[in-house]
Write an enzyme that holds these catalytic residues in place. Structure first.
Site, PDB file in Angstrom:
ATOM      1  N   CYS A  87       0.836  -1.198   0.000  1.00  0.00           N
ATOM      2  CA  CYS A  87       0.000   0.000   0.000  1.00  0.00           C
ATOM      3  C   CYS A  87       0.875   1.254   0.000  1.00  0.00           C
ATOM      4  O   CYS A  87       1.508   1.556  -0.989  1.00  0.00           O
ATOM      5  CB  CYS A  87      -0.973  -0.044   1.182  1.00  0.00           C
ATOM      6  SG  CYS A  87      -2.332   1.150   1.052  1.00  0.00           S
ATOM      7  N   HIS A 195      -3.471  -5.653   1.084  1.00  0.00           N
ATOM      8  CA  HIS A 195      -2.740  -5.904   2.325  1.00  0.00           C
ATOM      9  C   HIS A 195      -2.666  -7.388   2.685  1.00  0.00           C
ATOM     10  O   HIS A 195      -3.538  -7.897   3.398  1.00  0.00           O
ATOM     11  CB  HIS A 195      -3.420  -5.150   3.470  1.00  0.00           C
ATOM     12  CG  HIS A 195      -3.215  -3.674   3.437  1.00  0.00           C
ATOM     13  ND1 HIS A 195      -2.239  -3.031   4.172  1.00  0.00           N
ATOM     14  CD2 HIS A 195      -3.867  -2.706   2.751  1.00  0.00           C
ATOM     15  CE1 HIS A 195      -2.302  -1.732   3.945  1.00  0.00           C
ATOM     16  NE2 HIS A 195      -3.277  -1.506   3.085  1.00  0.00           N
ATOM     17  N   GLU A 197      -0.739  -8.705   4.836  1.00  0.00           N
ATOM     18  CA  GLU A 197      -0.499  -8.857   6.277  1.00  0.00           C
ATOM     19  C   GLU A 197      -1.798  -8.881   7.076  1.00  0.00           C
ATOM     20  O   GLU A 197      -1.797  -9.260   8.254  1.00  0.00           O
ATOM     21  CB  GLU A 197       0.432  -7.742   6.783  1.00  0.00           C
ATOM     22  CG  GLU A 197      -0.220  -6.403   7.037  1.00  0.00           C
ATOM     23  CD  GLU A 197      -0.459  -5.571   5.794  1.00  0.00           C
ATOM     24  OE1 GLU A 197      -0.691  -4.354   5.925  1.00  0.00           O
ATOM     25  OE2 GLU A 197      -0.437  -6.122   4.671  1.00  0.00           O
TER      26      GLU A 197
END
Length: 225
Positions: A87, A195, A197
């Protein structure tokens, strides 16, 4: 050997804790890297996480590229260190010249916060080797300036060299050629807008599909040791 993966914190970073947690879930040691320190602490790879580095003043990532730690990242990346930008981290890597193109305001000019499906288009990068080509991943997307743009010549080069790493199944932000993530020419540097994560455990995310990115980095580090 335990791989050590650095996670950078800039003023305004908000996904560094999640990125460090993903690193640990993959079995590596997460090493905190501070934006003001020109020191990578001997890490084997680096994650430039999401957020709003330096408040996203000027352009997203435009100030962060001048941080002392990024000078070290740029040098190390050009020498082959695996680097992942997520991002805002993707924006920083583009601003720093480690990846081509730019991230601009979403089509429609709205902030998008949705779980999205991505297709894995390249498994030759340091961050995607654990996936099968064509695999579909469900990960969160949350950005206001996530539309990937580049010249037609750059886009053709990325396509021709197999450097488009991820594509959107549904292109919500208007990214050119549905591009969600790309790699450097040597495949060691990868940037993506969604994302991974936030998709490491089925209990807390929409899936655990993002964990393969961090496992891939471990493989790359071990292969080089």
């Amino acid at each position: 050997m335990s791989a050590r993966i650095g996670v950078i914190t800039f003023p305004g970073t908000l996904d560094d804790v999640d990125a460090a947690r993903a690193v640990r879930l993959a079995g590596a040691e997460a090493v905190n890297l501070w934006h003001g320190d020109a020191d990578l602490k001997g890490v084997d790879a680096v994650v430039v996480p999401g957020g709003f580095s330096y408040g996203d003043y000027l352009r997203c990532g435009a100030i962060a590229k001048f941080a002392p730690v990024m000078g070290e990242v740029i040098t190390a990346a050009r020498a082959g260190l695996p680097v992942l930008g997520i991002c805002n981290g993707f924006q920083v890597l583009c601003e720093a010249g480690l990846l081509p193109g730019a991230l601009t305001r979403n089509a429609g000019l709205h902030f998008i916060c949705r779980d999205v499906w991505l297709r894995v288009d390249s498994i030759t990068s340091a961050w995607t080797s654990r996936y099968e080509s064509g695999a579909e991943l469900l990960v969160p997307l949350k950005s206001g300036e996530g539309r990937y743009v580049a010249s037609e010549a750059v886009l053709d080069e990325l396509e021709g060299e197999g450097r488009v790493v991820f594509r959107y199944a549904e292109n919500l932000n208007g990214s050119m050629r549905d591009i969600a993530g790309i790699s450097s020419a040597n495949g060691r540097v990868v940037g993506l807008m969604p994302h991974p994560e936030h998709a490491t455990e089925a209990l807390t995310g929409p899936s655990d599909d993002g964990l393969g990115i961090f496992y891939s980095a471990l493989d790359a580090v071990l292969a080089a040791s």
